[in-house]
Structure formats: structure tokens, C-alpha cells
Scaffold this active site. Structure first.
Site, short mmCIF file in Angstrom:
data_model
loop_
_atom_site.label_atom_id
_atom_site.label_comp_id
_atom_site.label_asym_id
_atom_site.label_seq_id
_atom_site.Cartn_x
_atom_site.Cartn_y
_atom_site.Cartn_z
N ARG A 89 0.63 -1.34 -0.06
CA ARG A 89 0.09 0.00 0.00
C ARG A 89 0.84 1.20 0.05
O ARG A 89 0.73 1.85 -1.19
CB ARG A 89 -0.99 -0.01 1.40
CG ARG A 89 -2.09 0.93 1.12
CD ARG A 89 -1.73 2.35 1.52
NE ARG A 89 -1.17 2.38 2.89
CZ ARG A 89 -0.80 3.82 3.63
NH1 ARG A 89 -0.65 4.63 2.52
NH2 ARG A 89 -0.33 3.60 4.56
N ASP A 90 1.39 1.55 1.26
CA ASP A 90 2.17 2.64 1.03
C ASP A 90 3.40 2.72 0.21
O ASP A 90 3.90 3.80 -0.30
CB ASP A 90 2.58 2.89 2.72
CG ASP A 90 3.27 4.43 2.75
OD1 ASP A 90 3.66 5.15 2.06
OD2 ASP A 90 3.20 4.66 4.28
N HIS A 117 3.95 4.19 12.88
CA HIS A 117 4.23 4.30 11.52
C HIS A 117 5.24 5.28 11.17
O HIS A 117 5.13 6.19 11.45
CB HIS A 117 2.85 4.39 10.83
CG HIS A 117 3.13 4.51 9.33
ND1 HIS A 117 2.71 3.47 8.22
CD2 HIS A 117 3.65 5.38 8.47
CE1 HIS A 117 2.83 3.80 7.01
NE2 HIS A 117 3.58 5.04 7.05
N HIS A 158 8.74 6.89 8.77
CA HIS A 158 9.16 7.20 7.65
C HIS A 158 10.43 7.63 7.95
O HIS A 158 10.99 8.10 8.95
CB HIS A 158 8.26 8.38 6.79
CG HIS A 158 7.19 7.73 6.21
ND1 HIS A 158 7.08 7.51 4.79
CD2 HIS A 158 5.98 7.41 6.66
CE1 HIS A 158 5.94 7.03 4.44
NE2 HIS A 158 5.30 7.10 5.65
N CYS A 203 3.83 9.51 0.77
CA CYS A 203 2.56 9.89 0.24
C CYS A 203 2.53 10.70 -0.63
O CYS A 203 3.14 11.98 -0.68
CB CYS A 203 1.89 10.47 1.56
SG CYS A 203 0.52 11.43 1.37
N ASN A 250 9.07 4.29 4.03
CA ASN A 250 8.87 3.87 5.36
C ASN A 250 10.27 3.20 5.75
O ASN A 250 11.12 3.00 4.96
CB ASN A 250 7.76 2.66 5.22
CG ASN A 250 6.58 3.07 5.15
OD1 ASN A 250 5.75 3.15 5.98
ND2 ASN A 250 6.44 3.47 3.72
#
Length: 300
Positions: free
Chosen positions: A11-12, A203, A205, A236, A245
């Protein structure tokens, strides 16, 4: 002691790639990551395909995964429409997330912060009424590229807001990678205390190269579940200068050296990262996938 890593590469990791990854390849990656020991994996986000083309096949991915009973397959949702799509896709775990930054909220979800908080309650209610496990997320909890500093008391107020809605899990995101170990350690200790029996997820980054220091600081504060992405993928579309990430392989390797168990085979994950590097034609941000299987160096 155990640390759980939730794989966010599908996803990310994929959402900002210029090259669209075919559905069949996504399904292969999911199977291989699960085979490598991943027990939590976010497989898609239910967002408008015009804004995030990589997620246009979210429903198809969900319909074709070979689910294993001991693995959590989740999807990210930013509004009620996303929840409805996640429900229809057959997922039983949804990550409902809003931003601590008003500016980022408007860019990411087209909602002011007040509107997003109101919508969040409706998202949780709809999810819970359908038997869904809800992970409540707070994006940009440690800084915003548009607004700068995010006040810690504001974040704690949002934590209270999220917990009051009846979420099953609480996740905070350093979406911009602006957080530092001291700031993050102090805030996460308070968040863990507030959450009580509710699992807390972080989460991270690595935009400013502090992601792994922040990982360590969070473990000291009591956090035991972290989002990672194989190869250090991520970013994002609605955050300036957003990068990946913390990498699944790198984080698991550090956790193992620190005495934690993850249950992950980092050699298998590193192989996936190397193959994706070949597909994309450029190096990924992670470091360990480039080192771990070389014959001419030793790994500890």
C-alpha cells in the site's frame, strides 16, 4: 520479547511508484511476504483511482488473495466511501486514518480537521457495526511539511478522541519523517499509557534519516508493533518530499540484534526487494537487502 512488523509495501510502498505493479505480481508479493513470516499486511487503500492509480485494483487484489487464518489482511480507508468499499471487498480489518494537520487533512482527504474527526467517528461506527476490527490512525503526528510543528497536546487530544470512538488498535504516523527520538520517545510513552490495553502501532518514515533511531526510541517507550515496507518503499502523494518507510528487512535485523523476536525470514524479504529493484531499474531506500546475501561480507 516480541516485536510485530506490519508490512506496508503493498500500500504505502506502491502508491507513489510511477510504474504500476500488475495485480498478479501484487498477489505474488503478498504470498511471498506471508511465507517469509509476515502476520500483518496492508494490501491496499480504498481511495479514488484518479488520485492514486496504483490502488485502482484494490477490490481485485482483495478478492484474489489466498488468505491464511493467522494473518491479518487490512486496507486503509480515509472516508465512509472507503469503509463501504472495504466492507464490500471482504476485509475484516480496516485502518481508519485522519491527519493531525489541518492542511494535510484537506490535501489528503479533502476534509478540514474538524470534518475529519466527525467523519472518523462515523467510519468507526460503520466498521464496528459490521464486525470489523478497526485500527484508528493519526497521520502527521510528529510534524507537518505544510504547518511545521504539531503540538504534542493536540496529538494527545486526538488520541483521546480516537480511543473514545471504540477503536481496537491505535496507530500514530510520522508521515513526514520529521520526528526525532527524544520527541517521539516522550510522546509515545504518554500514548502507550493512555491506550492501556489497546495495542499501539507506530508508522515511521525515514525522510530525514531518523527512522531507525525513532524505532529504537519507541521500543524504549513500550511500542511493540511497527509499520514497515520491504526495501524501504513508501511515501505519500500529498506530502512534499515524502520518502519511504523504515525497511522491513532493516528493522527486523535491528530488532533481532536487540534481542527481540519477529518471526521473519529477512533473507526471503530481501530477495523480494532485490527483484523489485530489478523491475523498477533503480535502488530502493533500504540498505540490508543489498548486503545480507553477499558472500564476501559477514553479518552479525
Amino acid at each position: 520479547m516480541k516485536i510485530i512488523l506490519e508490512e506496508q509495501g503493498l500500500r504505502d510502498g506502491f502508491q507513489t511508484l510511477d510504474q504500476v505493479i500488475p495485480t498478479k505480481k501484487k498477489l505474488e508479493y503478498i504470498d511471498r511476504l506471508v511465507d517469509a513470516g509476515i502476520k500483518r499486511i496492508q494490501i491496499a487503500s480504498f481511495v479514488h483511482p484518479r488520485l492514486v492509480p496504483q490502488m485502482a485494483d484494490a477490490e481485485e487484489v482483495c478478492s484474489k488473495i489466498k488468505k491464511k487464518e493467522d494473518v491479518i489482511y487490512s486496507g486503509l480507508v480515509l472516508n465512509l466511501k472507503g469503509v463501504e468499499r472495504g466492507l464490500a471487498a471482504g476485509l475484516d480489518h480496516l485502518a481508519c486514518s485522519i491527519s493531525a494537520s489541518n492542511t494535510h487533512s484537506q490535501k489528503n482527504a479533502r476534509l478540514t480537521l474538524d470534518q475529519a474527526k466527525s467523519a472518523f467517528k462515523e467510519m468507526v461506527q460503520l466498521s464496528k457495526s459490521n464486525g470489523i476490527t478497526v485500527r484508528g490512525g493519526i497521520q502527521c503526528a510528529f510534524g507537518c511539511r505544510y504547518e511545521g510543528k504539531i503540538d504534542a497536546n493536540h496529538v494527545l487530544d486526538m488520541v483521546d478522541h480516537h480511543l473514545d470512538t471504540g477503536i481496537d488498535e491505535l496507530a500514530l504516523a510520522d508521515s513526514t519523517g520529521m520526528g526525532n527520538p527524544k520527541q517521539l520517545g516522550e510522546l509515545m510513552q504518554k500514548v502507550v499509557e493512555k491506550a492501556g490495553d489497546i495495542p499501539v502501532i507506530l508508522h515511521l518514515h525515514n525522510t530525514e534519516n531518523k527512522g531507525y533511531a525513532n524505532f529504537y526510541a519507541a521500543t524504549e517507550a513500550g511500542v511493540r508493533i511497527f509499520d514497515t515496507a520491504f526495501g524501504g518503499l513508501g511515501g505519500c502523494p500529498f506530502i512534499k518530499s515524502a520518502t519511504g518507510n523504515i525497511a522491513t528487512e532493516d528493522t527486523a535485523h535491528a530488532a533481532h540484534q536487540m534481542g527481540y523476536e519477529t518471526g521473519l525470514n529477512i533473507h526471503k524479504i530481501a530477495k523480494i526487494s532485490r527483484e523489485l529493484e530489478s523491475t523498477l531499474g533503480y535502488k530502493l531506500p533500504g540498505q540490508l537487502y543489498q548486503l545480507i546475501d553477499k558472500e564476501d561480507i559477514k553479518m552479525i
